[in-house]
Design a protein around this motif. Structure first.
Motif, PDB file in Angstrom:
ATOM      1  N   GLN A  32      59.824   1.500 140.177  1.00 34.66           N
ATOM      2  CA  GLN A  32      59.325   2.580 139.309  1.00 34.66           C
ATOM      3  C   GLN A  32      57.826   2.795 139.489  1.00 34.66           C
ATOM      4  OE1 GLN A  32      61.129  -0.024 138.530  1.00 34.66           O
ATOM      5  NE2 GLN A  32      62.874   0.544 137.265  1.00 34.66           N
ATOM      6  N   ARG A  39      53.267  10.487 140.070  1.00 33.49           N
ATOM      7  CA  ARG A  39      52.805  11.260 138.912  1.00 33.49           C
ATOM      8  C   ARG A  39      51.278  11.227 138.824  1.00 33.49           C
ATOM      9  NH1 ARG A  39      54.571   9.378 133.113  1.00 33.49           N
ATOM     10  NH2 ARG A  39      56.630   9.946 133.832  1.00 33.49           N
ATOM     11  N   PHE A  43      48.205  14.417 138.963  1.00 33.29           N
ATOM     12  CA  PHE A  43      47.069  14.659 138.064  1.00 33.29           C
ATOM     13  C   PHE A  43      45.740  14.510 138.803  1.00 33.29           C
ATOM     14  CE2 PHE A  43      50.346  14.085 134.873  1.00 33.29           C
ATOM     15  CZ  PHE A  43      50.021  15.117 134.004  1.00 33.29           C
ATOM     16  N   GLY A  78      51.939  -4.458 138.586  1.00 34.09           N
ATOM     17  CA  GLY A  78      52.204  -4.402 140.021  1.00 34.09           C
ATOM     18  C   GLY A  78      51.310  -3.409 140.751  1.00 34.09           C
ATOM     19  N   ASN A  79      51.193  -2.198 140.203  1.00 32.21           N
ATOM     20  CA  ASN A  79      50.391  -1.169 140.887  1.00 32.21           C
ATOM     21  C   ASN A  79      48.922  -1.583 140.989  1.00 32.21           C
ATOM     22  OD1 ASN A  79      52.876   0.144 140.140  1.00 32.21           O
ATOM     23  ND2 ASN A  79      51.884   2.095 140.571  1.00 32.21           N
ATOM     24  N   LEU A  83      46.571  -2.177 144.372  1.00 32.20           N
ATOM     25  CA  LEU A  83      45.485  -1.247 144.709  1.00 32.20           C
ATOM     26  C   LEU A  83      44.091  -1.857 144.621  1.00 32.20           C
ATOM     27  CD1 LEU A  83      46.808   2.018 142.992  1.00 32.20           C
ATOM     28  CD2 LEU A  83      46.884   1.410 145.420  1.00 32.20           C
ATOM     29  N   PHE A 104      55.631  -4.336 132.740  1.00 30.01           N
ATOM     30  CA  PHE A 104      56.578  -3.485 132.023  1.00 30.01           C
ATOM     31  C   PHE A 104      57.992  -3.875 132.443  1.00 30.01           C
ATOM     32  CE2 PHE A 104      58.933   0.470 131.322  1.00 30.01           C
ATOM     33  CZ  PHE A 104      58.570   0.744 130.016  1.00 30.01           C
ATOM     34  N   ARG A 110      58.109 -11.487 140.079  1.00 25.76           N
ATOM     35  CA  ARG A 110      56.983 -10.548 140.226  1.00 25.76           C
ATOM     36  C   ARG A 110      55.727 -11.113 139.575  1.00 25.76           C
ATOM     37  NH1 ARG A 110      57.571  -5.455 137.792  1.00 25.76           N
ATOM     38  NH2 ARG A 110      55.708  -4.909 138.944  1.00 25.76           N
ATOM     39  N   LEU A 162      47.080   1.803 133.898  1.00 27.18           N
ATOM     40  CA  LEU A 162      48.476   2.285 134.034  1.00 27.18           C
ATOM     41  C   LEU A 162      49.439   1.635 133.035  1.00 27.18           C
ATOM     42  CD1 LEU A 162      47.139   2.442 137.030  1.00 27.18           C
ATOM     43  CD2 LEU A 162      49.467   2.685 137.791  1.00 27.18           C
ATOM     44  N   ASP A 164      52.086   1.543 129.606  1.00 23.44           N
ATOM     45  CA  ASP A 164      53.131   2.291 128.936  1.00 23.44           C
ATOM     46  C   ASP A 164      52.676   2.632 127.505  1.00 23.44           C
ATOM     47  OD1 ASP A 164      55.964   2.785 127.943  1.00 23.44           O
ATOM     48  OD2 ASP A 164      55.406   0.956 126.874  1.00 23.44           O
ATOM     49  N   LEU A 183      45.587   8.547 134.811  1.00 24.26           N
ATOM     50  CA  LEU A 183      45.250   9.870 135.352  1.00 24.26           C
ATOM     51  C   LEU A 183      45.858  11.004 134.527  1.00 24.26           C
ATOM     52  CD1 LEU A 183      45.437   9.136 139.166  1.00 24.26           C
ATOM     53  CD2 LEU A 183      43.544  10.325 138.035  1.00 24.26           C
TER      54      LEU A 183
HETATM   55  O1  PTJ Z   1      54.329  -3.421 137.301  1.00 16.42           O
HETATM   56  P1  PTJ Z   1      55.015  -3.043 136.015  1.00 16.42           P
HETATM   57  O2  PTJ Z   1      56.384  -3.648 135.890  1.00 16.42           O
HETATM   58  O3  PTJ Z   1      54.168  -3.382 134.812  1.00 16.42           O
HETATM   59  O4  PTJ Z   1      55.209  -1.445 136.004  1.00 16.42           O
HETATM   60  C1  PTJ Z   1      54.099  -0.590 136.186  1.00 16.42           C
HETATM   61  C2  PTJ Z   1      54.468   0.888 135.918  1.00 16.42           C
HETATM   62  C3  PTJ Z   1      53.250   1.731 136.317  1.00 16.42           C
HETATM   63  C4  PTJ Z   1      55.675   1.250 136.765  1.00 16.42           C
HETATM   64  C5  PTJ Z   1      54.802   1.052 134.419  1.00 16.42           C
HETATM   65  O5  PTJ Z   1      53.732   0.647 133.626  1.00 16.42           O
HETATM   66  C6  PTJ Z   1      55.174   2.488 134.098  1.00 16.42           C
HETATM   67  O6  PTJ Z   1      56.318   2.922 134.172  1.00 16.42           O
HETATM   68  O7  PTJ Z   1      54.129   3.276 133.751  1.00 16.42           O
HETATM   69  P2  PTJ Z   1      54.273   4.841 133.371  1.00 16.42           P
HETATM   70  O8  PTJ Z   1      54.830   4.970 131.990  1.00 16.42           O
HETATM   71  O9  PTJ Z   1      54.917   5.584 134.483  1.00 16.42           O
HETATM   72  O10 PTJ Z   1      52.760   5.266 133.280  1.00 16.42           O
HETATM   73  C7  PTJ Z   1      51.920   5.146 134.366  1.00 16.42           C
HETATM   74  C8  PTJ Z   1      50.770   6.133 134.186  1.00 16.42           C
HETATM   75  O11 PTJ Z   1      49.784   5.807 135.131  1.00 16.42           O
HETATM   76  C9  PTJ Z   1      51.164   7.597 134.442  1.00 16.42           C
HETATM   77  O12 PTJ Z   1      50.682   8.399 133.389  1.00 16.42           O
HETATM   78  C10 PTJ Z   1      50.453   7.962 135.742  1.00 16.42           C
HETATM   79  O13 PTJ Z   1      49.955   9.281 135.691  1.00 16.42           O
HETATM   80  C11 PTJ Z   1      49.307   6.977 135.771  1.00 16.42           C
HETATM   81  N1  PTJ Z   1      48.906   6.582 137.123  1.00 16.42           N
HETATM   82  C12 PTJ Z   1      49.674   6.401 138.227  1.00 16.42           C
HETATM   83  N2  PTJ Z   1      48.944   6.006 139.278  1.00 16.42           N
HETATM   84  C13 PTJ Z   1      47.658   5.899 138.837  1.00 16.42           C
HETATM   85  C14 PTJ Z   1      47.633   6.258 137.460  1.00 16.42           C
HETATM   86  N3  PTJ Z   1      46.496   6.252 136.736  1.00 16.42           N
HETATM   87  C15 PTJ Z   1      45.362   5.862 137.369  1.00 16.42           C
HETATM   88  N4  PTJ Z   1      45.322   5.507 138.674  1.00 16.42           N
HETATM   89  C16 PTJ Z   1      46.432   5.509 139.442  1.00 16.42           C
HETATM   90  N5  PTJ Z   1      46.366   5.140 140.732  1.00 16.42           N
END
Ligand code: PTJ
Length: 262
Positions: A32, A39, A43, A78-79, A83, A104, A110, A162, A164, A183
């Motif tokens: 995910q 997404r 932005f 993770g993200n 990065l 999340f 992980r 990033l 939730d 973002l």
């Molecule tokens: O590693 P985990 O298991 O904790 O999961 C991480 C994710 C990101 C998958 C989880 O927290 C998740 O599902 O997040 P959301 O609800 O999709 O929210 C992520 C938010 O981060 C979104 O609003 C994106 O626009 C934003 N986003 C994505 N990439 C970046 C970012 N904001 C800043 N820098 C980025 N590179």
């Protein structure tokens, strides 16, 4: 990243994607997480892929808040690990924050992989792995509610790149100051955080390192005064106005790519 041509106009963006794909293949970026990144990219296009003035303001204030905190914690998923691992460790050192893995989509595997990435990048201590995450954040369900009793659970200030929305709200209800990097200025996280940084985490964390290098020499009173003048609601509105103005400007200009006439 070796396959990406040096002169590709979107080289930077492709390299960042590649870092996430590598993290995914190594098993620590959530599936995910790849969707979430897409997404974010969308932005990022709207703000022009730069740190816009209200983002820089929020980054500076966030650093001041971290520097004046009693128990600051940086939450890593993770993200973020894919990065900016080295930069997270650097920032944590400068503002004296602890680092906690907080996922999340929580799995033990992980958590451990992310802790290893952070340690490989210089972290001496990583909280939140396995049994260390034995405290419970109220009103959240399943494994997502676990946090380290020495970390996020007792923190007064938490930096969540990033995050939730649900968890951001739960941390706020516990009385914590939440600094979000997101973002999407319209997300629940952005609207629930105490300080919202609408910027790409790959720009936000390096900017915060620079601010930390400057502000760590300031007195506590100077920092507290600076933070007092900040209004997150107003700052977030500035982000929306920035996007509206930018799109309006583009709508009145030629933004198509020109080709020679045949
Ligand atoms: O590693 P985990 O298991 O904790 O999961 C991480 C994710 C990101 C998958 C989880 O927290 C998740 O599902 O997040 P959301 O609800 O999709 O929210 C992520 C938010 O981060 C979104 O609003 C994106 O626009 C934003 N986003 C994505 N990439 C970046 C970012 N904001 C800043 N820098 C980025 N590179």
């Amino acid at each position: 990243e070796s396959w990406i041509p040096f002169n590709h106009p979107r080289r930077e963006s492709l390299i960042i994607r590649e870092m996430l794909v590598d993290g995914f293949k190594a098993g620590y970026v959530a599936t995910q997480g790849l969707i979430a990144h897409g997404r974010g990219e969308c932005f990022d296009y709207l703000i022009g892929e730069v740190s816009i003035p209200p983002a820089l303001t929020a980054e500076r204030i966030a650093v001041a808040v971290l520097l004046t905190a009693k128990h600051p914690v940086i939450s890593v998923n993770g993200n973020t690990a894919a990065l900016v691992p080295r930069q997270i460790v650097k920032l944590a050192g400068l503002v004296n924050a602890r680092i906690e893995v907080n996922l999340f989509y929580r799995t033990r595997e992980r958590e451990e992989l992310i802790a290893k990435v952070l340690r490989d990048n210089g972290a001496e201590e990583v909280l939140g792995v396995g049994d260390d995450a034995s405290c419970v954040i109220p009103e959240l369900f399943s494994e997502r509610r676990r946090a380290s009793c020495r970390g996020i659970y007792v923190a007064d200030v938490v930096l969540v790149p990033l995050e939730d929305g649900d968890r951001t709200e739960a941390l706020r209800r516990m009385g914590k100051t939440v600094i979000a990097i997101d973002l999407n200025p319209l997300s629940r996280t952005s609207r629930a955080a105490s300080i919202t940084i609408v910027d790409n985490v790959v720009r936000a964390i390096p900017n915060m390192i620079k601010f930390a290098e400057e502000l760590r020499n300031w007195s506590r009173d100077e920092l507290v005064n600076m933070v007092r003048g900040f209004n997150n609601d107003e700052n977030l509105r500035s982000v929306l106005r920035y996007i509206v103005d930018r799109l309006n400007k583009l709508a009145n200009e030629d933004f198509l790519i020109e080709f020679p006439k045949q």
